[in-house]
Write an enzyme that holds these catalytic residues in place. Structure first.
Site, PDB file in Angstrom:
ATOM      1  N   SER A  77       6.378   0.900  -0.957  1.00 18.06           N
ATOM      2  CA  SER A  77       5.090   0.312  -1.253  1.00 18.06           C
ATOM      3  C   SER A  77       4.042   0.779  -0.270  1.00 18.06           C
ATOM      4  CB  SER A  77       5.181  -1.223  -1.206  1.00 18.06           C
ATOM      5  OG  SER A  77       3.902  -1.809  -1.237  1.00 18.06           O
ATOM      6  N   LYS A  78       2.881   1.179  -0.797  1.00 15.59           N
ATOM      7  CA  LYS A  78       1.799   1.579   0.104  1.00 15.59           C
ATOM      8  C   LYS A  78       1.297   0.378   0.898  1.00 15.59           C
ATOM      9  CE  LYS A  78      -1.702   1.300  -3.597  1.00 15.59           C
ATOM     10  NZ  LYS A  78      -2.521   2.112  -4.506  1.00 15.59           N
ATOM     11  N   ARG A  79       1.459  -0.824   0.343  1.00 16.95           N
ATOM     12  CA  ARG A  79       1.039  -2.034   1.071  1.00 16.95           C
ATOM     13  C   ARG A  79       1.892  -2.240   2.313  1.00 16.95           C
ATOM     14  NH1 ARG A  79       0.568  -5.236  -4.337  1.00 16.95           N
ATOM     15  NH2 ARG A  79      -1.628  -4.944  -4.871  1.00 16.95           N
ATOM     16  N   ASP A  80       3.138  -1.777   2.270  1.00 15.66           N
ATOM     17  CA  ASP A  80       4.034  -1.919   3.417  1.00 15.66           C
ATOM     18  C   ASP A  80       3.981  -0.708   4.338  1.00 15.66           C
ATOM     19  OD1 ASP A  80       4.915  -4.401   2.557  1.00 15.66           O
ATOM     20  OD2 ASP A  80       6.528  -3.543   1.343  1.00 15.66           O
ATOM     21  N   GLY A  81       3.033   0.194   4.042  1.00 16.59           N
ATOM     22  CA  GLY A  81       2.858   1.348   4.911  1.00 16.59           C
ATOM     23  C   GLY A  81       3.791   2.503   4.647  1.00 16.59           C
TER      24      GLY A  81
END
Length: 476
Positions: free
Chosen positions: A251-255
């Site tokens: 996930s891009k939200r999790d980097g």
């Protein structure tokens, strides 16, 4: 039979994630395998989350990965515009038609009432209770005239089931009671993603929809829109997510890294595309190193997995190393140039020759720095490195050997191999002893990107003699 048309429809809310790139890749490959068209559409209805410059990154990333789309915002096409926000005036007439056909209705419920419904459920469920479905045409007209804000909701049956076929997972059946009358047109007149997505797919003749398995259970909602407007359903292909581990999706939200992150880290585009292709798809010949051109020929839905795939960075590194080693030197140098240019200490060396030494030792292009770091660590290296039990060398032997070795190389540097051979024989040294002391005295490192002769060529005569002299001066 109509031409196959697939699409990749990312939101420009961040840079292109690896999972998104794989979706684009599979949609591209399916289109190519079936001699169809691959379309890019940007779904930017959530303008608040839009990231400046993200559109251009999507364009450049797809092209850098070799996924050239036949139609899209920056290349045009007959079905444009290909940016959702530029199609805002498209959706209302289809919502009106859906209302007329009984597939949608006007809803005046306030935010407060919806929050009360949520509180009543206690579970956090927000399923709407269809209250406004009972409004008469006259009531709707009067409330609109009075200026009451409203949305348009989808009207989904409350009983029975909905079944559709997915090419990977087969027949999928969902209880209608699990589906909600979601909003199609918001109070500001903007279409929601769920509605615009269907309308755009239909108007762009998208007949094969490829997306993640998170949509498996909600696809019936889209199908009721298609059916409510009298349209044929597309073919569905749902794909399992790429996982960071057994329980967390990338996930891009999790980097988690994007395509560009991997490129900046020294991975080759071909290796990235090759690796993500295998995260969810298996070619029949179980080949692991496979070019994009080969994928276009071999790709098949039958090879898509029903199981999650876990991203293995070490496997990507292994594959990347294979690609690096097979590059022509000139191509390696071109790709590696930005990584070399970051290193001021190599500017006085023959870059092409240095590249030839490091290429086979690189797993990623970023390894160039570690591989060449020994060039900067000479002045204070540990003199005890000159001692080697296998070759029977020590500091005393180095002190004795180096003056004569310096003199021999000053005269015969151009024939390095012959000079070393003659020097060892003349002075009664073993060749291994001479080569060990020479390489350590020259480089100050146990690990170098080449043997003694390669290091001699890399440093050149003047620098070699200077370094050997400095090492000698440090030995007590």
């Amino acid at each position: 039979m109509s031409t196959v048309r697939t699409r990749f429809a990312p939101s420009p809310t961040g840079y292109l994630h690896i999972g998104g790139l794989r979706t684009a890749l599979y949609a591209y490959l399916y289109a190519k395998k079936n001699k169809g068209k691959f379309i890019l559409r940007l779904e930017d209805t959530d303008l608040n989350r839009k990231v400046e410059g993200a559109e251009e990154v999507i364009y450049s990333t797809l092209k850098a990965a070799g996924l050239f789309y036949d139609e899209g915002p920056d290349v045009g096409g007959k079905k444009g515009p290909y940016i959702q926000s530029q199609r805002a005036d498209t959706y209302q007439k289809y919502a009106d038609k859906l209302i007329k056909n009984g597939g949608a209705y006007v809803c005046f419920c306030t935010k407060e009432r919806l929050e009360e419904l949520q509180e009543l459920h206690k579970t956090g469920a927000t399923k709407y209770d269809k209250k406004c479905l009972a409004l008469t045409d006259k009531e709707i007209k009067e409330r609109k005239k009075a200026g009451e804000p409203f949305v348009i909701r989808q009207n989904i049956p409350t009983t029975g089931t909905s079944t559709y076929t997915d090419l990977v997972f087969g027949d999928i059946t969902v209880d209608n009671k699990e589906l909600e009358d979601g909003v199609l047109i918001k109070s500001d007149g903007m279409a929601t993603y769920n509605f615009a997505n269907v309308i755009d797919d239909y108007l762009m003749d998208i007949n094969v929809v490829m997306r993640g398995t998170e949509y498996l259970s909600s696809t019936p909602k889209y199908n009721y829109i298609y059916k409510g407007l009298g349209w044929d359903l597309p073919t569905y292909i749902h794909m399992q997510p790429i996982m960071r581990d057994s329980s967390h999706k990338l996930s891009k939200r999790d980097g988690d890294a994007s395509y560009n992150d991997f490129i900046k880290s020294g991975f080759l585009s071909e290796a990235i595309v090759n690796y993500i292709a295998l995260l969810g798809w298996s070619p029949k010949d179980t080949k692991e190193k496979i070019s994009l051109k080969e994928m276009e020929e071999l790709f098949s839905v039958e090879g898509l997995s029903r199981s999650n795939s876990i991203f293995d960075l070490e496997k990507l590194k292994w594959l990347n190393a294979q690609y690096i080693r097979e590059l022509e030197l000139k191509d390696f140098l071109t790709l590696a140039k930005p990584f070399f240019e970051k290193l001021d200490y190599i500017k006085d060396y023959d870059l092409e020759y240095l590249a030839s030494l490091v290429q086979s030792r690189c797993v990623t292009l970023a390894d160039i720095e570690n591989i060449t770091k020994f060039l900067t660590e000479f002045d204070s290296f540990d003199l005890n490195l000159l001692a080697n039990e296998k070759n029977k060398t020590d500091l005393a032997l180095a002190k004795k050997m180096l003056p004569d070795l310096i003199e021999a190389l000053d005269k015969g540097f151009d024939d390095f191999a012959g000079t070393i051979e003659f020097f060892a024989n003349t002075h009664g040294y073993k060749k291994g002893q001479v080569m060990w002391i020479f390489r350590i005295a020259l480089t100050g490192s146990l690990v170098t990107c080449g043997g003694a002769s390669e290091m001699a060529k890399l440093f050149g005569k003047l620098r070699t003699l200077d370094r050997l002299g400095k090492t000698l001066s440090r030995i007590k």
